[in-house]
Design a protein around this motif. Structure first.
Motif, PDB file in Angstrom:
ATOM      1  N   GLU A   1      -2.065   9.794   8.721  1.00  7.72           N
ATOM      2  CA  GLU A   1      -1.899  10.139   7.319  1.00  7.72           C
ATOM      3  C   GLU A   1      -2.635  11.448   6.986  1.00  7.72           C
ATOM      4  O   GLU A   1      -2.147  12.321   6.288  1.00  7.72           O
ATOM      5  CB  GLU A   1      -2.447   8.990   6.469  1.00  7.72           C
ATOM      6  N   GLN A   2      -3.844  11.542   7.603  1.00  5.50           N
ATOM      7  CA  GLN A   2      -4.674  12.713   7.342  1.00  5.50           C
ATOM      8  C   GLN A   2      -3.976  13.974   7.856  1.00  5.50           C
ATOM      9  O   GLN A   2      -3.983  15.024   7.204  1.00  5.50           O
ATOM     10  CB  GLN A   2      -6.007  12.516   8.069  1.00  5.50           C
ATOM     11  N   LYS A   3      -3.374  13.840   9.025  1.00  2.00           N
ATOM     12  CA  LYS A   3      -2.665  14.970   9.636  1.00  2.00           C
ATOM     13  C   LYS A   3      -1.485  15.394   8.756  1.00  2.00           C
ATOM     14  O   LYS A   3      -1.231  16.585   8.567  1.00  2.00           O
ATOM     15  CB  LYS A   3      -2.169  14.537  11.026  1.00  2.00           C
ATOM     16  N   TYR A   4      -0.781  14.394   8.209  1.00  2.00           N
ATOM     17  CA  TYR A   4       0.348  14.698   7.336  1.00  2.00           C
ATOM     18  C   TYR A   4      -0.111  15.521   6.144  1.00  2.00           C
ATOM     19  O   TYR A   4       0.538  16.489   5.742  1.00  2.00           O
ATOM     20  CB  TYR A   4       1.033  13.403   6.849  1.00  2.00           C
ATOM     21  N   LYS A   5      -1.247  15.120   5.586  1.00  2.00           N
ATOM     22  CA  LYS A   5      -1.786  15.861   4.434  1.00  2.00           C
ATOM     23  C   LYS A   5      -2.076  17.297   4.824  1.00  2.00           C
ATOM     24  O   LYS A   5      -1.771  18.236   4.100  1.00  2.00           O
ATOM     25  CB  LYS A   5      -3.065  15.187   3.930  1.00  2.00           C
ATOM     26  N   GLU A   6      -2.666  17.448   6.007  1.00  2.00           N
ATOM     27  CA  GLU A   6      -3.056  18.764   6.500  1.00  2.00           C
ATOM     28  C   GLU A   6      -1.807  19.656   6.669  1.00  2.00           C
ATOM     29  O   GLU A   6      -1.792  20.817   6.222  1.00  2.00           O
ATOM     30  CB  GLU A   6      -3.765  18.564   7.851  1.00  2.00           C
ATOM     31  N   ILE A   7      -0.764  19.065   7.287  1.00  2.00           N
ATOM     32  CA  ILE A   7       0.470  19.837   7.512  1.00  2.00           C
ATOM     33  C   ILE A   7       1.096  20.224   6.177  1.00  2.00           C
ATOM     34  O   ILE A   7       1.500  21.374   5.959  1.00  2.00           O
ATOM     35  CB  ILE A   7       1.477  19.031   8.365  1.00  2.00           C
ATOM     36  N   ASP A   8       1.158  19.243   5.273  1.00  2.00           N
ATOM     37  CA  ASP A   8       1.763  19.474   3.955  1.00  2.00           C
ATOM     38  C   ASP A   8       1.043  20.609   3.224  1.00  2.00           C
ATOM     39  O   ASP A   8       1.670  21.519   2.676  1.00  2.00           O
ATOM     40  CB  ASP A   8       1.710  18.180   3.144  1.00  2.00           C
ATOM     41  N   ASP A   9      -0.295  20.552   3.246  1.00  3.17           N
ATOM     42  CA  ASP A   9      -1.088  21.588   2.579  1.00  3.17           C
ATOM     43  C   ASP A   9      -0.775  22.961   3.178  1.00  3.17           C
ATOM     44  O   ASP A   9      -0.571  23.939   2.465  1.00  3.17           O
ATOM     45  CB  ASP A   9      -2.586  21.308   2.741  1.00  3.17           C
TER      46      ASP A   9
ATOM     47  N   MET B   1      11.938  22.078   7.594  1.00 10.19           N
ATOM     48  CA  MET B   1      12.082  21.060   8.637  1.00 10.19           C
ATOM     49  C   MET B   1      11.545  19.697   8.235  1.00 10.19           C
ATOM     50  O   MET B   1      12.013  18.665   8.708  1.00 10.19           O
ATOM     51  CB  MET B   1      11.358  21.496   9.913  1.00 10.19           C
ATOM     52  N   VAL B   2      10.497  19.669   7.409  1.00  7.00           N
ATOM     53  CA  VAL B   2       9.877  18.383   7.085  1.00  7.00           C
ATOM     54  C   VAL B   2       9.337  18.343   5.659  1.00  7.00           C
ATOM     55  O   VAL B   2       8.793  19.329   5.154  1.00  7.00           O
ATOM     56  CB  VAL B   2       8.762  18.037   8.125  1.00  7.00           C
ATOM     57  N   GLN B   3       9.564  17.202   5.013  1.00  4.92           N
ATOM     58  CA  GLN B   3       8.994  16.933   3.687  1.00  4.92           C
ATOM     59  C   GLN B   3       8.157  15.657   3.796  1.00  4.92           C
ATOM     60  O   GLN B   3       8.415  14.816   4.654  1.00  4.92           O
ATOM     61  CB  GLN B   3      10.121  16.698   2.665  1.00  4.92           C
ATOM     62  N   PHE B   4       7.150  15.532   2.951  1.00  6.08           N
ATOM     63  CA  PHE B   4       6.319  14.315   2.970  1.00  6.08           C
ATOM     64  C   PHE B   4       6.434  13.584   1.648  1.00  6.08           C
ATOM     65  O   PHE B   4       6.446  14.194   0.594  1.00  6.08           O
ATOM     66  CB  PHE B   4       4.865  14.667   3.263  1.00  6.08           C
ATOM     67  N   HIS B   5       6.512  12.258   1.730  1.00  5.23           N
ATOM     68  CA  HIS B   5       6.646  11.444   0.520  1.00  5.23           C
ATOM     69  C   HIS B   5       5.706  10.259   0.589  1.00  5.23           C
ATOM     70  O   HIS B   5       5.426   9.738   1.670  1.00  5.23           O
ATOM     71  CB  HIS B   5       8.076  10.901   0.395  1.00  5.23           C
ATOM     72  N   LYS B   6       5.250   9.839  -0.620  1.00  7.32           N
ATOM     73  CA  LYS B   6       4.505   8.585  -0.683  1.00  7.32           C
ATOM     74  C   LYS B   6       5.502   7.436  -0.701  1.00  7.32           C
ATOM     75  O   LYS B   6       6.466   7.471  -1.466  1.00  7.32           O
ATOM     76  CB  LYS B   6       3.636   8.541  -1.932  1.00  7.32           C
ATOM     77  N   VAL B   7       5.267   6.431   0.152  1.00  8.47           N
ATOM     78  CA  VAL B   7       6.148   5.261   0.164  1.00  8.47           C
ATOM     79  C   VAL B   7       5.296   4.010  -0.010  1.00  8.47           C
ATOM     80  O   VAL B   7       4.125   3.986   0.406  1.00  8.47           O
ATOM     81  CB  VAL B   7       6.889   5.114   1.515  1.00  8.47           C
ATOM     82  N   LEU B   8       5.854   2.984  -0.575  1.00  9.49           N
ATOM     83  CA  LEU B   8       5.140   1.718  -0.705  1.00  9.49           C
ATOM     84  C   LEU B   8       5.487   0.854   0.509  1.00  9.49           C
ATOM     85  O   LEU B   8       6.660   0.680   0.833  1.00  9.49           O
ATOM     86  CB  LEU B   8       5.538   0.996  -1.996  1.00  9.49           C
TER      87      LEU B   8
ATOM     88  N   VAL C   1       0.838  -1.205   0.000  1.00  9.74           N
ATOM     89  CA  VAL C   1       0.000   0.000   0.000  1.00  9.74           C
ATOM     90  C   VAL C   1       0.869   1.249   0.000  1.00  9.74           C
ATOM     91  O   VAL C   1       2.003   1.257   0.478  1.00  9.74           O
ATOM     92  CB  VAL C   1      -0.943   0.054   1.222  1.00  9.74           C
ATOM     93  N   ASP C   2       0.293   2.305  -0.563  1.00  9.76           N
ATOM     94  CA  ASP C   2       0.885   3.653  -0.548  1.00  9.76           C
ATOM     95  C   ASP C   2       0.655   4.267   0.816  1.00  9.76           C
ATOM     96  O   ASP C   2      -0.490   4.307   1.280  1.00  9.76           O
ATOM     97  CB  ASP C   2       0.070   4.546  -1.522  1.00  9.76           C
ATOM     98  N   VAL C   3       1.700   4.744   1.478  1.00 10.17           N
ATOM     99  CA  VAL C   3       1.448   5.535   2.683  1.00 10.17           C
ATOM    100  C   VAL C   3       2.304   6.800   2.644  1.00 10.17           C
ATOM    101  O   VAL C   3       3.328   6.841   1.957  1.00 10.17           O
ATOM    102  CB  VAL C   3       1.757   4.754   3.986  1.00 10.17           C
ATOM    103  N   ILE C   4       1.855   7.807   3.334  1.00  7.29           N
ATOM    104  CA  ILE C   4       2.612   9.063   3.399  1.00  7.29           C
ATOM    105  C   ILE C   4       3.512   9.005   4.629  1.00  7.29           C
ATOM    106  O   ILE C   4       3.048   8.653   5.721  1.00  7.29           O
ATOM    107  CB  ILE C   4       1.654  10.262   3.492  1.00  7.29           C
ATOM    108  N   LYS C   5       4.779   9.319   4.458  1.00  9.60           N
ATOM    109  CA  LYS C   5       5.729   9.308   5.583  1.00  9.60           C
ATOM    110  C   LYS C   5       6.477  10.644   5.593  1.00  9.60           C
ATOM    111  O   LYS C   5       6.774  11.195   4.535  1.00  9.60           O
ATOM    112  CB  LYS C   5       6.758   8.170   5.408  1.00  9.60           C
TER     113      LYS C   5
END
Lengths: 707, 707
Positions: A502-510, A533-540, A470-474
């Motif tokens: 995951e939802q929180k990561y999206k929120e922060i990224d946005d 300080m932080v970047q978000f990536h999709k990981v398998l 699965v795809d997850v955001i890290k």
């Protein structure tokens, strides 16, 4: 599998459709039967009424015919005995309207000593048959239930009946029952001269018989608007000849204020609640504790025996529609993809009388093995089928006549708000077919809803056979910058950033994309996070388990209803000693009999006193309940008396007992007696009651007494 | 009866009085003891503190000392274990705050699988010990109770607690608990520097220690005025530092509207009711049915196990003060002149720890045989004493430590509105002494009151030993005149006139004397009776029975409280296998253990699967409940785990089982093991649980396993 030739005509028969098709082919027995069932539900030809010449099918037809004959006989017997049963139950204090000395309270009943003992025995047997045998978890939860729990379950909004009110006297009626009572009254009256008929009789006379019969079947499922339409059409009024209100929903829960309110205005401790309408919600809200108790694994079942309360608009029919009742409910939590049960195979061949939604308007009950019904998609899944079959076995073991049992599937528009497939087990009574056990597939409805309202996840981890990718955001954190800016707090911030959803990561990224910074709260502190300080990536990621909301299969028993049905079904006649002395008695199976044994000294003689005490001690030691009858009545009359309240065994102490220490044991059904040593009475009665030996075994191994 | 010499000084000691008297005389042992007890309650010297040199008295003194030492040890153990017990009960899901996922609801608890099983077992044992053993009538009555029933019982008016309210936040407190909490806080703080003390600490510092200690004992019995006075004196405020209201009564019953009310105004079917605060009223209102069931005779007992509800102002202390609870109540109906019990003699020598009302302020508990306490007038009657002794036996059989039991008599001003003598059986817990069983002599209060309100006689016929002669009024009818005037109705009128009550005869006589005629109604007809038709005379009649209102003795158990007390008392330590590995476990007596037996295969090996199933079937057949533990944990860890939740026996399947079909049974307390054939496990465990054999018997007759 017997191969056989079908060389007969199938008659197609559906509501307003009659087509004939001819078939001539060879099938194995099983596949024939399958075609046979399947054709009714899934073929292009809606419903096939069958006429097949083959051994098995002939047998089946005979079975159906026999079952219809048995049913008629049962109905006749029940109706014929009703008056005497009522007298017996009152005289022997089985149950009575509560607070009788204050004129009684409708919808409330008290169980007297034999009724209470019968209730205890049925509960005990239920516990053994379901909880212990299937290793369920029994729990006991509160009746008082706060508003938010029953809001989440849907009961605050939807647990209603439609009510109409006499606009002058304010008397209330359940709308559907009131209309069906009027129709039944009209149909039942042969002369059609009905005194005080609360509707326009002319309008009824204009309707066809079929129309009214049909209405009787469907009235329970109509909307307020539809009911109003019928009330208008037939000009239905109240029994006091007043106008009735438009039907409106009435919530059937009893409301209670939990906590002190006192003389002042409402306190902050005060909480609105209800008396639970079912025990199920107490199980759902404990789901996380229960699955933890089961080592985190599915499936498992939890059960509860306890009180439920419904503020019925028109309580009626004795124990059948009451305001306070004992329920016994099971919630079986199962992976929605594997709705089966580990003991399914033991019950899959049980033949059940099914009145499916497809056949309901025609009233066709099909005798069908559980496995078939599932293969044909009539019963939705094995778990549901398993519990239906277990119910059938349980009810017949309680003395319910098999011809008086049917499983009626809910029509799509009558299903409870929480269920996707429901089968009511109905029992034939003098009041008609009565729902005694509900079997519902509640799916994920309750857990999902409580999760949403309580904000507490109610899920299970399921091991996947094949891991999935699965795809997850890290997040990728630049620890150097975080450390530089936040110093000793840096470590804590990094940990926090690694734990978010995951939802929180999206929120922060946005947010970071939008304005370059994000305010991260930890406890009472707020930290300004920046893009560097932080970047978000999709990981398998390979996942070995998934998180699911279990499905729930629920068998739900009304214990009071069952008690009443058992009493109607087991009432039996036999010829007494004297001519024309017909006696009735309760042939309650020994397993659930209120008292297992009576102790009868043949005469009222003080020499027997010590023996009575000795026998009582022996029976107690074996866990056999007893009732001593030392009244001066003849032994025949005392046998009749213990038969009457369903005591299966009677031990008589006579003069021979004084000589050689033997007594007689009499069995209620056969009325045969054996003579045994007093010391072995406890063991014999205990083993007969538990079913580990039969009465026939006893008569073979002990000398019969010839009377 | 041992004769002995008393040659010592008795110290007279009462509140503010100290006198010495010397006695030198000879008594029999029994009469000495009697004088001894009597002197305390009935002699001119109020309370005698004893110092007598005699074997028996020395022993008694030792017993008292030992008991005090045991009590201290128990207290220390309970307090020391409390935290670990709480963790254990939560971890193993014994019970949990209801609706936990919604934040819990105060005063409501759910029992998880082991808690529910323990509750079921305690109820089962109670049923055996009281109902079956004493042949009581068990009934089951409604929780929903109409207003008029609880009005008659006195609960509408008097079932209240005094409450105070924060006049700003509206938070409510039970007045007496709030004050005693503050006093305890003050007394408990060694430094007297109490943070946020909700009262004027200076005022408290001015009070003596004795004054405050005394207040702690009496605060529960004070009136609203007296409580207000104390609140003024110490300037008590709310925890939020606001003014508190004057104490006012708050009714503890949950009010419920029974019947439909709907959207319009109240309907005539609507009835105000309450959730019952005790199960007793359901028994009283069924008195006539019950005595009829008993053939019209006294004495008899009826019992009920069911829910009670109290809207506690401040629920607290876990299961000890809750809003919904299971009660087990007995109502023993007895001739007020013969308050005894047929099994009294079996219990009369039971020594009970009595804290009578005479000794209460000093806190002196006396160890005294029931019969003595009755002879001395401490316990009012044999029936009350009988049930107190039975309670003592029951509680100790449940695992309650005898040093943690006392019977506290109610002070005259604390007695419930319905009772004349009350003894609370209190158990020592980490929360102090807690009432678990009430024993009340309710006299004729309830039956008289229900008779008055329902207008239905609730009386019993008592056979008189010597018939008595009584004056009664009888009519002498002139049938000739009645026949002449009323023709064919004459017969009916004469019959009616012969059947009226004495009061009615007086009324007719007065009327006839006054105006010469009387209108007699029969059905819808009215007949004019004249002086010449009937004369009334006093006649002497011999009566063989009299009509009385029975007295009622009531033992009333709080099952939830008992469960909690048992858990605190049975928690035990032992050294584990590894060093410093101290283990706790629940030494629940086998009789009430939630599960009787565990099944432990020594390794997780598929070869054991069939044996596990075989063993499970054998245990089921003997009615022994079991729990299978096939987790991979070591056998030692698994023993610890089954000990922890109080399973008394563990059966281990090992490699020897594969060879010769034998298994080991391990007993929890001794940890000793025997090897037995798998087929005999069911019988052995069953007999050990029922108490018909002891574990010592088993170890004598089967080979011990040396570990």
């Amino acid at each position: 599998m017997l191969s056989l030739i079908v060389s007969q005509i199938f008659y197609l028969h559906h509501s307003h459709l009659n087509i004939c098709i001819a078939l001539k082919c060879t099938f194995t027995n099983n596949s024939l039967q399958n075609l046979f069932y399947l054709s009714q539900y899934h073929s292009k030809f809606p419903i096939i009424k069958r006429k097949i010449t083959s051994d098995s099918v002939d047998n089946r037809q005979n079975m159906l015919n026999n079952s219809a004959i048995d049913q008629e006989a049962l109905k006749k017997r029940i109706l014929g005995n009703k008056e005497r049963l009522c007298q017996l139950l009152k005289k022997r204090f089985f149950y009575i309207s509560s607070f009788e000395i204050y004129g009684g309270t409708s919808g409330l009943y008290d169980y007297g000593p034999p009724g209470c003992a019968l209730k205890n025995e049925i509960e005990k047997f239920w516990r053994e048959f379901f909880i212990i045998h299937d290793e369920m978890f029994e729990i006991s939860t509160a009746c008082l239930t706060p508003y938010n729990v029953l809001k989440a379950s849907g009961h605050v909004g939807k647990f209603t009946d439609l009510m109409v009110k006499d606009e002058v006297t304010m008397e209330c009626f359940r709308a559907d029952s009131y209309i069906s009572d009027i129709i039944s009254k009209f149909l039942g009256s042969k002369t059609k001269e009905i005194v005080n008929f609360p509707a326009n009789i002319k309008k009824f006379e204009q309707a066809t018989y079929e129309e009214l019969e049909q209405l009787l079947v469907t009235v329970g499922n109509l909307s307020a608007e539809e009911l109003a339409e019928i009330m208008n059409k037939y000009e239905i009024i109240s029994p006091s000849a007043n106008k009735l209100s438009h039907p409106f929903p009435f919530n059937l829960m009893f409301e209670v204020q939990i906590g002190p309110s006192g003389l002042f205005n409402k306190s902050k401790d005060l909480c609105t609640g209800f008396l639970r309408p079912e025990t199920a919600q107490g199980i759902f809200t404990n789901f996380n504790r229960l699955i933890e108790y089961n080592g985190g694994k599915l499936p498992f079942a939890a059960a509860q025996i306890g009180l439920g309360f419904r503020n019925e608009i028109s309580p009626r029919n004795g124990l059948l529609r009451v305001r306070e009742f004992t329920m016994a409910e099971i919630e079986y939590f199962v992976n929605p993809k594997e709705k089966s049960h580990r003991n399914y195979d033991k019950f899959k061949d049980t033949v059940l009388p099914l009145l499916s939604k497809f056949n309901q308007t025609q009233g066709i009950v099909e005798q069908m093995p559980v496995a078939r019904a599932i293969e044909c998609g009539i019963i939705d899944n094995k778990a549901l089928g398993y519990f239906m079959a277990k119910t059938y076995k349980f009810l017949t073991s309680c003395g319910i006549n098999p011809s008086g049992i049917r499983f009626r599937q809910h029509m799509d528009n009558e299903m409870a708000h929480y269920a996707c497939d429901c089968w009511d087990c109905e029992i034939l009574t003098s009041y008609g077919w009565i729902e005694v056990v509900g079997h519902a597939d509640r799916m994920a409805y309750d857990l999902t809803s409580h999760e949403k309202h309580s904000k507490v996840p109610l899920k299970a981890h399921i091991k996947l056979d094949d891991p999935i990718i699965v795809d997850v955001i890290k997040p990728t954190i630049n620890k150097a910058i975080v450390g530089k800016i936040f110093k000793e707090k840096g470590q804590e911030i990094c940990e926090k950033l690694n734990q978010l959803t995951e939802q929180k990561y999206k929120e922060i990224d946005d947010k970071l994309n939008e304005c370059g910074k994000y305010e991260l709260s930890i406890g009472e502190n707020v930290y300004h996070i920046t893009r560097d300080m932080v970047q978000f990536h999709k990981v398998l990621v390979k996942e070995y388990e998934e998180l699911i909301t279990p499905s729930v299969i629920e068998p739900s028993y009304g214990i009071g209803r069952l008690i009443y049905c058992v009493l109607e079904h087991v009432l039996t006649h036999r010829q007494g000693d004297a001519d024309n002395d017909e006696r009735i008695y309760l042939a309650i199976p020994a397993k659930i009999a209120p008292i297992k044994c009576s102790i009868l000294p043949i005469f009222n003689d003080p020499r027997f006193d010590q023996l009575i005490e000795k026998l009582a001690t022996i029976l107690s030691k074996s866990g056999v309940s007893y009732k001593i009858d030392t009244t001066g009545a003849s032994i025949g009359r005392r046998y009749a008396r213990t038969d009457e309240i369903g005591i299966p065994y009677a031990i008589t102490i006579d003069f021979k007992t004084l000589e050689d220490g033997t007594v007689t044991i009499r069995e209620r059904e056969s009325m045969s007696q054996v003579r045994v040593d007093i010391a072995s009475t406890g063991g014999i009665v205990h083993d007969c009651v538990s079913g580990s030996i039969s009465w026939e075994d006893v008569t073979r191994t002990h000398p019969l007494v010839t009377v």
